[in-house]
Motif scaffolding. Structure first.
Motif, PDB file in Angstrom:
ATOM      1  N   SER A  59       0.944  -1.281  -0.126  1.00  0.00           N
ATOM      2  CA  SER A  59      -0.015  -0.217  -0.039  1.00  0.00           C
ATOM      3  C   SER A  59       0.833   1.193  -0.039  1.00  0.00           C
ATOM      4  O   SER A  59       1.963   1.191   0.419  1.00  0.00           O
ATOM      5  CB  SER A  59      -0.815   0.130   1.122  1.00  0.00           C
ATOM      6  N   ASN A  65      -5.804   3.695   1.025  1.00  0.00           N
ATOM      7  CA  ASN A  65      -6.607   2.224   0.393  1.00  0.00           C
ATOM      8  C   ASN A  65      -6.193   2.256  -0.894  1.00  0.00           C
ATOM      9  O   ASN A  65      -7.026   1.766  -1.507  1.00  0.00           O
ATOM     10  CB  ASN A  65      -8.142   2.424   1.047  1.00  0.00           C
ATOM     11  N   GLN A  66      -5.249   2.604  -1.376  1.00  0.00           N
ATOM     12  CA  GLN A  66      -4.819   2.281  -2.690  1.00  0.00           C
ATOM     13  C   GLN A  66      -3.624   1.267  -2.637  1.00  0.00           C
ATOM     14  O   GLN A  66      -2.613   1.379  -2.038  1.00  0.00           O
ATOM     15  CB  GLN A  66      -4.520   3.433  -3.485  1.00  0.00           C
ATOM     16  N   PHE A  67      -3.670   0.255  -3.514  1.00  0.00           N
ATOM     17  CA  PHE A  67      -2.626  -0.837  -3.438  1.00  0.00           C
ATOM     18  C   PHE A  67      -2.102  -0.952  -4.896  1.00  0.00           C
ATOM     19  O   PHE A  67      -2.743  -0.998  -6.010  1.00  0.00           O
ATOM     20  CB  PHE A  67      -3.178  -2.353  -3.015  1.00  0.00           C
ATOM     21  N   THR A  94      -3.294   1.571  -9.569  1.00  0.00           N
ATOM     22  CA  THR A  94      -3.380   1.089  -8.274  1.00  0.00           C
ATOM     23  C   THR A  94      -4.820   0.507  -8.186  1.00  0.00           C
ATOM     24  O   THR A  94      -5.623   0.789  -9.028  1.00  0.00           O
ATOM     25  CB  THR A  94      -3.290   2.209  -7.238  1.00  0.00           C
ATOM     26  N   ASN A  97      -9.244  -2.058  -1.847  1.00  0.00           N
ATOM     27  CA  ASN A  97      -9.182  -3.143  -0.857  1.00  0.00           C
ATOM     28  C   ASN A  97      -9.794  -4.419  -1.802  1.00  0.00           C
ATOM     29  O   ASN A  97     -10.788  -4.351  -2.547  1.00  0.00           O
ATOM     30  CB  ASN A  97     -10.081  -2.794   0.237  1.00  0.00           C
TER      31      ASN A  97
END
Length: 772
Positions: A59, A65-67, A94, A97
């Motif tokens: 992350s 909340n961006q992966f 990106t 979740n």
């Protein structure tokens, strides 16, 4: 003074390792079978056999909340917080979740984005008979077929990093991480001549590896700490060495950092840190836009590079920040001086260069309302480099002989009251005006009566004349010959266009026929013998296709030459692209339909008429949309009228090339010609075709297979070698989905003469998409 730190740890480690969660559950697999999956929820990862590398989700601390999923160093010798990411799937992509990364049963890597419910990135290997995957000990993620042959590898699609043993071949690139609007444009590129180049955008080159041009070269990072460019026989053409070259170093990597500099890093076990042992650009101020959109790069007393904003003016002891010039300065403008400085424009990254003296250079900018700043090169070349953009950057150094000036609005309170004319000032003070009021009233009344009488007479004459013209035009349009072309006099052209009052394009005016039908009138502004003009127009008027604008009539009187077309309610496609609201109405499906309609129209001109016709000026400004947004091509055949071609000649290849550029412009929503083509090809080549699509229509039902098909045929159309371009018939079939098309080669580099000669000797023509 704002100092921009350039020490290694914050500018490289922290810019690369934004981890809050990263690889907590390792899984060591010698082979990764089909169906294997990594997920954010499980925090699992795949590890190389020796444990030096791992792939999994991480992350970003700067994006909530961006992966992303990527490969990182995993050795126990390197602490978790310093395990650099060396490859990212989908580069800057990106996901949210609950997303996952999977080796599907069809044999391709898929990064699924749970927030949008789509595949954010795939390896596009579903047709390559993939049997398994493997993360190798050198950090290369590979896909293998049933015979153990590599059919895809991450080393071929680098992000911003090269590992030892990894090659960078021609037309491949490294792109710096997109941390801001400036860094996203930095890239390391291997050009056709085998030169490594550091570039900003597509045209600003600020570092080149060597001056001698070669072909078929490749760059490689060696385990000994050298960056080398090799020829086909693996002979070294150029080399750069790190400070610890051939020392016993366990881990190295080469990265294009977010500040635009290319650096070689080594892991130093004694200090437990990464250290830069070589960088391409020694003076960081020489990196284009290194200080962003309005910063000035310089060095402080200790020799550290800094970005000044605010900064001191040469003529004042106050600090002000370099801000955009306001063109609406009511009190006038002045020029602030910067000694020993060089400024350049960004967005677009080019300057207007003229030769002049220092004072002339300064005055040129003062008099030009679009000029924001100017730099005078005071080294004997007398170059005056004018900037017309609000985004200005640059660098300052005592060794520089150049002088820069930045335009500033004058303070309204500083306006000099003494600028008033002395005589007027004296009159205001003395009140010595003597005016005969009754005289003025009488003269004005008499003039008004005469004016009204003249206007009434002129109006009566024009009204009678207009009625006669309308009666004549109505008779002509409703006669038995109305199925043919209408012949208009110049007076009638003036009348139906309201004396050319409503201009809708270059030398194009809107008009209304007596039967209330709207038309578009084109002023040709050419001298052509009447008989030949009438004959040529008659042939153009006989051409009928639903995607070609109908020619209604013409004017050929004295030296006047006009064409009268049917009117399209929604104007040109070019206008729709440039307009934010209209552009959003051009949905994905509508844009594809427009491309197909134009292709069918040009195909008809090339093959459906009695004699071959090439358009020769194909662009979105010459494609209009009717009330149903159906595309119609206009101004076809004008090349014949201008004697630029004959019916027996003309260039189909030129039309095809223009059409390819038009497809890329419409899909991307931006102009730029060659720049758009190169940018779109690089995005497609890197596996990001979706980035080409106009942001206004990304959610209007776009299908990746349709996008891939459109981009491929567009790149075939703009091939530098004309023999490789498809016919318009093939283009139509590809866009309609009735013909497949192979991936195109790089369209911007011409093949060598030797290659062409060999092809001719073998009696084989270059392939076109139809042959695949």
């Amino acid at each position: 003074m704002l100092e921009q730190e350039r020490h290694f740890f914050p500018s490289t480690i922290l810019l690369s390792v934004f981890f809050t969660v990263f690889f907590l559950i390792p899984v060591v697999l010698s082979q990764i079978p089909l169906g294997s999956k990594l997920s954010i929820a499980e925090n699992n990862s795949w590890i190389s056999p020796n444990g030096d590398f791992a792939i999994g989700f991480f992350s970003h601390s700067d994006q909530h909340n961006q992966f992303s999923v990527g490969i990182r160093f995993n050795s126990k010798l390197i602490p978790l917080g310093k395990q650099i990411v060396v490859w990212v799937a989908g580069a800057d992509d990106t996901v949210g979740n609950n997303s996952y990364f999977e080796l599907s049963h069809e044999g391709e890597f898929v990064l699924f984005d749970s927030s949008n419910g789509i595949s954010a990135w795939t390896s596009k290997t579903s047709k390559l008979s993939v049997a398994s995957a493997l993360l190798r000990d050198d950090g290369n993620l590979i896909l293998l077929d049933k015979e153990g042959i590599i059919v895809w590898q991450s080393f071929d699609t680098p992000s911003d990093t090269l590992l030892p043993g990894q090659h960078l071949s021609v037309y491949k690139m490294l792109r710096a991480a997109s941390k801001n609007s400036v860094s996203s444009y930095y890239n390391l590129y291997m050009n056709a001549s085998g030169q490594l180049q550091l570039k900003w955008e597509t045209s600003v080159i600020y570092w080149t590896s060597h001056s001698h041009a070669h072909t078929n070269l490749t760059a490689i990072l060696t385990s000994g700490g050298a960056l080398q460019v090799l020829d086909q026989k693996l002979n070294i053409v150029w080399s750069a060495f790190g400070e610890d070259h051939n020392d016993s170093i366990s881990f190295r990597f080469l990265r294009l950092d977010v500040d635009g500099n290319l650096r070689l890093y080594s892991w130093i076990e004694s200090s437990q840190s990464w250290r830069s042992v070589w960088q391409a650009v020694e003076n960081q101020c020489d990196v284009f836009a290194t200080c962003g959109e309005r910063g000035i790069c310089s060095f402080n007393s200790s020799g550290s590079q800094i970005c000044e904003c605010p900064f001191k003016f040469a003529s004042e002891h106050v600090q002000r920040c370099l801000t955009p010039y306001q063109q609406s300065c009511q009190s006038g403008s002045s020029m602030m001086t910067y000694e020993h400085s060089y400024l350049y424009g960004i967005y677009p990254p080019n300057d207007l260069v003229t030769l002049s003296s220092l004072q002339q250079c300064k005055n040129l900018c003062l008099k030009d309302p679009t000029c924001t700043a100017v730099t005078y090169i005071n080294d004997g070349t007398a170059q005056c480099r004018m900037k017309t953009t609000q985004y200005v950057s640059g660098y300052s150094d005592p060794s520089l002989s150049s002088i820069s000036f930045v335009k500033k609005c004058l303070d309204p309170l500083a306006a000099d009251p003494n600028l008033i004319e002395p005589s007027l000032a004296q009159s205001h003070r003395s009140g010595s005006y003597e005016i005969c009021i009754p005289c003025l009233v009488g003269a004005s009344a008499a003039a008004f009566v005469v004016f009204v009488a003249i206007q009434f007479a002129i109006g009566l004459f024009l009204c009678r004349r207009r009625n006669l013209i309308k009666k004549k035009a109505t008779s002509a349009y409703t006669s038995e010959n109305s199925k043919g072309l209408i012949t208009f006099s110049f007076t009638e052209i003036e009348d139906l266009t309201g004396s050319f009052k409503y201009q809708i394009g270059p030398r194009m005016y809107k008009g209304v026929l007596p039967n209330h039908q709207p038309v578009a009138v084109k002023d040709l502004e050419l001298a052509m013998e009447e008989r030949k003009f009438r004959s040529t127009v008659s042939k153009i008027g006989s051409i009928h296709h639903k995607n070609l604008v109908k020619l209604e009539g013409f004017c050929c009187e004295s030296d006047h030459r006009f064409l009268v077309y049917e009117y399209a309610k929604n104007g040109s496609v070019e206008k729709c692209i440039d307009d934010a609201e209209l552009g959003s109405r051009l949905s994905w499906k509508r844009r594809l339909d427009i491309c197909s309609s134009v292709a069918r129209a040009i195909f008809y001109l090339h093959t459906g008429c009695r004699e071959f016709i090439s358009h020769e000026n194909l662009k979105w400004g010459n494609v209009v949309l009717d009330k149903n947004f159906e595309a119609k091509v206009t101004e076809y055949g004008l090349g014949i009228l201008h004697e630029a071609a004959s019916y027996a000649g003309g260039s189909a290849e030129k039309d095809i090339e223009d059409f390819g550029k038009m497809v890329l412009i419409l899909l991307s929503g931006c102009g730029g010609g060659e720049d758009v083509c190169e940018w779109a090809y690089k995005e497609w080549l890197e596996g990001h075709p979706e980035r080409v699509v106009d942001k206004r229509i990304v959610n209007s039902g776009m299908k990746l297979e349709e996008l891939e098909r459109a981009l491929r045929i567009a790149f075939w159309c703009v091939q530098a070698d004309e023999r490789m371009r498809p016919s318009m018939g093939e283009v139509v079939m590809v866009l309609e989905g009735t013909m497949t098309v192979d991936p195109p080669p790089p369209p911007f580099a011409r093949r060598s003469l030797t290659d062409k000669e060999e092809s001719l000797e073998q009696g084989s023509e270059a392939k076109s998409p139809a042959e695949f």
